[in-house]
Design a protein around this motif. Sequence first.
Motif, PDB file in Angstrom:
ATOM      1  N   ALA A 140      70.886  67.117  33.898  1.00 43.55           N
ATOM      2  CA  ALA A 140      69.536  67.664  33.643  1.00 43.55           C
ATOM      3  C   ALA A 140      69.308  67.833  32.138  1.00 43.55           C
ATOM      4  N   GLN A 141      70.326  68.278  31.416  1.00 46.70           N
ATOM      5  CA  GLN A 141      70.184  68.441  29.954  1.00 46.70           C
ATOM      6  C   GLN A 141      69.947  67.083  29.292  1.00 46.70           C
ATOM      7  N   CYS A 142      70.734  66.079  29.705  1.00 52.21           N
ATOM      8  CA  CYS A 142      70.595  64.742  29.107  1.00 52.21           C
ATOM      9  C   CYS A 142      69.208  64.157  29.403  1.00 52.21           C
ATOM     10  N   GLN A 168      66.525  65.804  29.510  1.00 57.25           N
ATOM     11  CA  GLN A 168      65.567  66.410  28.568  1.00 57.25           C
ATOM     12  C   GLN A 168      65.701  65.782  27.184  1.00 57.25           C
ATOM     13  N   LYS A 213      69.361  68.966  44.259  1.00 58.68           N
ATOM     14  CA  LYS A 213      69.349  69.420  42.855  1.00 58.68           C
ATOM     15  C   LYS A 213      68.927  68.304  41.887  1.00 58.68           C
ATOM     16  N   ILE A 218      75.529  68.104  37.531  1.00 56.45           N
ATOM     17  CA  ILE A 218      74.076  68.315  37.676  1.00 56.45           C
ATOM     18  C   ILE A 218      73.498  68.963  36.409  1.00 56.45           C
ATOM     19  N   THR A 219      74.197  69.973  35.887  1.00 59.58           N
ATOM     20  CA  THR A 219      73.713  70.677  34.687  1.00 59.58           C
ATOM     21  C   THR A 219      73.631  69.727  33.495  1.00 59.58           C
ATOM     22  N   ILE A 220      74.705  68.966  33.269  1.00 56.81           N
ATOM     23  CA  ILE A 220      74.710  68.084  32.086  1.00 56.81           C
ATOM     24  C   ILE A 220      73.711  66.938  32.280  1.00 56.81           C
ATOM     25  N   VAL A 253      65.096  67.315  39.262  1.00 50.81           N
ATOM     26  CA  VAL A 253      65.119  67.135  37.799  1.00 50.81           C
ATOM     27  C   VAL A 253      63.913  66.294  37.379  1.00 50.81           C
ATOM     28  N   ASP A 266      78.447  70.707  40.212  1.00 49.59           N
ATOM     29  CA  ASP A 266      77.439  71.516  39.517  1.00 49.59           C
ATOM     30  C   ASP A 266      77.457  71.260  38.011  1.00 49.59           C
ATOM     31  N   LYS A 267      78.643  71.006  37.483  1.00 50.01           N
ATOM     32  CA  LYS A 267      78.731  70.682  36.047  1.00 50.01           C
ATOM     33  C   LYS A 267      77.984  69.361  35.778  1.00 50.01           C
ATOM     34  N   ARG A 272      78.375  63.071  26.269  1.00 51.37           N
ATOM     35  CA  ARG A 272      78.561  64.461  26.716  1.00 51.37           C
ATOM     36  C   ARG A 272      79.765  64.602  27.668  1.00 51.37           C
TER      37      ARG A 272
END
Length: 378
Positions: free
Chosen positions: A369-371, A373, A300, A365-367, A304, A362-363, A336
């Motif tokens: 990926a957002q950071c 961006q 995952k 990985i999500t944060i 990214v 998973d949390k 974050r």
Amino acid sequence: MQGNYGVPTITLKSGKGLVVTDIAGKRYLDFLGGIATNVLGHAHPVIVRAVSKQIATLGHVSNFYSHPAGIALAAKLQELTGDKHARVFFCNSGAEANEAALKLSRKTGRSRIVATTGSFHGRTMGALSLTGQPSKRNPFKPLLKNVRHVTFGDISAMRRAVNKKTAMVIVEPIMGEAGVIVPPFGYLKQLRELCDEHGVLLVVDCVQTGIGRTGTWFGYEEEKIRPDVITLAKGLGGGLPLGAMITLGSDSPQFAPGEHGTTFGGNPVAAAAGLAAIEFITKTNLLTTVKSYEKRLKIKLGAVRGVTQVRGRGLLLGIALDGAYAKNLAARLSDRGILVNAPNDETIRIAPALIVTKVQIDKFITIFAQCMQEVDRG
Ligand code: PLP
């Protein structure tokens, strides 16, 4: 306090599992785990119980006496190494474990040492002499003579440096502080053969890669070698200060009575915590879980945008970035509510507790990926 750690921007007050809370009440998901140390996270009930019971029974005794917790932990470590000749010396930290190995190597009658560039083995003068990072060494020269550093992962460089005058070679199975650098597969095996050829002690520093961190009990197991000496700390105490130097095999040198020691090493409370951590990891089969999380994180995070590689094993991973913005990214993640660190400008290191859940992975990985961006990638 001295300024050696700079001035930390966060002051942590409490923790439970993987969640820590600062003095302002902000909560963070701790994906650094006290730098690969809190194997069972924060305030884990089995650690709390073991420590409370031990401190209420027998807190400290000095090394004039043995005690059940120390004996049980030594026996457990012997069992985990799979070597009935294993002998344990307990200390309080990784640097001390490596100091012990360094002193022990003098018993070979040789004094030359080969270590690797970029390595980290601790900050005391002996351990610092082994450490292969100029920025940490240079302010404190002169260090020990007779320590040569060669490129990590390069067996030819080792072959040029190691000979019949060498007392010991010290390596990390994966260089943690250098940015989670993994040597080519076969390196440790070739190093084992080289050390055998010249009668040299092979010391494997598992301070960061031990106690399940890489999905095996010790970071070298993937290559199925037997070192002469292993050093441990960090995860060993389940969050309490505990280190160990373990000799393997029937002909490794041994300290004679009075030749080495430390007041607190293998203290009953730290030993009880360490034993509880190992028993919990075994009972809940965490090593298998760690391996499955490694796969998930690598797939995952590797997808990214901006991530060029995910290095490492188990839950010691270095996320390589396509630019020198790791420190900015770590700061953004912290804003974050995620704690990680940047061992260099291009790498984020994660080393969460082995009890991390899939939801927390998973949390993260999500944060992450957002950071990625949001951050200025330069
Ligand atoms: N060896 C390795 C591989 C380490 O990662 C560390 C610390 O990061 C040490 C030794 C030194 O351990 P300590 O800080 O407990 O002295």
